[in-house]
Design a protein around this motif. Structure first.
Motif, mmCIF file in Angstrom:
data_model
loop_
_atom_site.group_PDB
_atom_site.id
_atom_site.type_symbol
_atom_site.label_atom_id
_atom_site.label_comp_id
_atom_site.label_asym_id
_atom_site.label_seq_id
_atom_site.Cartn_x
_atom_site.Cartn_y
_atom_site.Cartn_z
ATOM 1 N N TRP A 6 0.832 -1.192 0.000
ATOM 2 C CA TRP A 6 0.000 0.000 0.000
ATOM 3 C C TRP A 6 0.873 1.252 0.000
ATOM 4 O O TRP A 6 0.589 2.219 -0.717
ATOM 5 N N ALA B 267 2.291 1.819 -3.501
ATOM 6 C CA ALA B 267 1.238 2.256 -4.423
ATOM 7 C C ALA B 267 0.820 3.690 -4.126
ATOM 8 O O ALA B 267 0.523 4.465 -5.051
ATOM 9 N N TRP B 268 0.814 4.063 -2.837
ATOM 10 C CA TRP B 268 0.450 5.431 -2.470
ATOM 11 C C TRP B 268 1.477 6.418 -3.020
ATOM 12 O O TRP B 268 1.109 7.482 -3.548
ATOM 13 N N ASP C 225 3.343 5.962 -5.660
ATOM 14 C CA ASP C 225 3.125 6.003 -7.106
ATOM 15 C C ASP C 225 2.039 7.019 -7.451
ATOM 16 O O ASP C 225 2.183 7.823 -8.380
ATOM 17 N N ARG C 226 0.944 6.971 -6.708
ATOM 18 C CA ARG C 226 -0.174 7.878 -6.993
ATOM 19 C C ARG C 226 0.165 9.317 -6.620
ATOM 20 O O ARG C 226 -0.286 10.255 -7.283
ATOM 21 N N ALA D 160 1.985 10.502 -9.735
ATOM 22 C CA ALA D 160 1.291 10.510 -11.016
ATOM 23 C C ALA D 160 -0.158 10.966 -10.957
ATOM 24 O O ALA D 160 -0.694 11.457 -11.957
ATOM 25 N N ASP D 161 -0.819 10.818 -9.813
ATOM 26 C CA ASP D 161 -2.248 11.111 -9.726
ATOM 27 C C ASP D 161 -2.583 11.778 -8.392
ATOM 28 O O ASP D 161 -3.388 11.273 -7.613
ATOM 29 N N PRO D 162 -1.970 12.933 -8.097
ATOM 30 C CA PRO D 162 -2.222 13.548 -6.789
ATOM 31 C C PRO D 162 -3.661 13.981 -6.589
ATOM 32 O O PRO D 162 -4.190 13.909 -5.474
ATOM 33 N N GLY E 1 -6.412 12.552 -7.802
ATOM 34 C CA GLY E 1 -7.184 11.364 -7.455
ATOM 35 C C GLY E 1 -6.862 10.878 -6.057
ATOM 36 O O GLY E 1 -7.753 10.494 -5.289
ATOM 37 N N LEU E 2 -5.598 10.898 -5.704
ATOM 38 C CA LEU E 2 -5.182 10.449 -4.384
ATOM 39 C C LEU E 2 -5.779 11.322 -3.290
ATOM 40 O O LEU E 2 -6.094 10.831 -2.196
#
Length: 298
Positions: free
Chosen positions: A214, A217-218, A220-221, A224-226, A228-229
């Motif tokens: 987790w 993966a956190w 990573d986000r 790339a996807d702040p 969404g996170l």
């Protein structure tokens, strides 16, 4: 050349108190600690090459500057100096932190005018949540050093007593800080640091919980996807990363300050993703997962 300040990079790191103890006791090369400190060697070289004029350091106080009698959600330090806190065994033998009063006052004015109700703190001590990241990035300081190498503006966030701010609000605060910095009329290089986490729980039946997959993966986000996170609910942090894993919402403030999250209407160049200058993850460090990341604005 711009005459205004700009955010050049963001730094993210755990602030485990035992890391400070290991440094203060000269145990960084012990077999247990050496792999962790090796992960920050590249960071210290990077810092020597990319030293800013000021740091906005996002952290949480651990009932030292603030008690349960008064719990500000977002508290901005506006003092000229911050001494290390006595956390029950005496203050750390590290230099005091010098503030940047002029920039702090500007941030307060600008961010409050952007509808964030900051608490302004003109006097406080700072605990391991702030001093351990400085130690990790700057290394041991010479005996008798009058202060840390760079002025620091502390931004304390309540992630101790519920209710705590949402990830979305933290990302928005970072965006407000970027706008405030860029309107400061001096060519300063500023970094924003997010600290705390990663997965860990210090009490109860799940004490010692660490969730490697987790955590990775956190991160990573976060890169790339702040946006969404930032919508991740608090319950998922607590369920997947432990009760203290909620500290990670503070990383979203630093991420929100990066230029790729600016409103396209506010800039005259294409928005580009930040560059990952360094990434590191290590378990364990006193029953805590340690995460670390450096992002550079293009």
């Amino acid at each position: 050349m711009s005459t205004h300040a700009r955010i050049t990079a963001s730094v993210y790191t755990s602030h485990v108190p035992a890391i400070g103890v290991a440094m203060d006791q000269g145990r960084t090369q012990d077999p247990y600690w050496q792999p962790l400190f090796a992960g920050y060697e590249a960071s210290r070289r990077w810092m020597a090459e990319h030293r800013p004029d000021a740091i906005v350091l996002v952290y949480n106080d651990h009932a030292n500057a603030f008690s349960l009698d008064m719990i500000p959600t977002f508290a901005l330090g506006t003092a000229e100096r911050y001494d290390p806190a006595d956390e029950g065994w005496g203050p750390r033998a590290v230099p005091p932190v010098l503030g940047h009063g002029e920039l702090a006052a500007h941030l307060a004015q600008s961010v409050i005018q952007q509808d964030f109700d900051l608490t302004l703190v003109n006097r406080m001590t700072v605990d391991h949540g702030l001093t351990v990241p400085l130690s990790l990035m700057f290394g041991e300081q010479p005996a008798g050093a009058p202060h840390w190498p760079v002025p620091v503006i502390p931004l304390a966030v309540n992630v101790v007593q519920y209710p705590v701010p949402s990830g979305r609000r933290c990302l928005q605060l970072g965006q407000a800080i970027r706008r405030a910095v860029e309107s400061f009329d001096a060519p300063l290089k500023v970094q924003v640091w997010g600290t705390g986490g990663m997965s860990h729980q210090l009490q109860g039946p799940r004490a010692g919980l660490i969730n490697h997959a987790w955590d990775q993966a956190w991160m990573d986000r976060l890169i790339a996807d702040p946006r969404g996170l930032s919508e991740m609910p608090h319950l998922e942090y607590v369920r997947e990363a432990g009760s203290e894993g909620i500290e990670l919402v503070m990383w979203l403030i630093a991420r929100g300050a990066m230029s790729d999250l600016a409103d396209p209407a506010d800039v005259d160049v294409p928005l580009r993703a930040p560059r990952v200058a360094h990434r590191f993850y290590h378990v364990p460090a006193s029953n805590t997962a340690v995460g670390h990341l450096i992002l550079e604005n293009p």
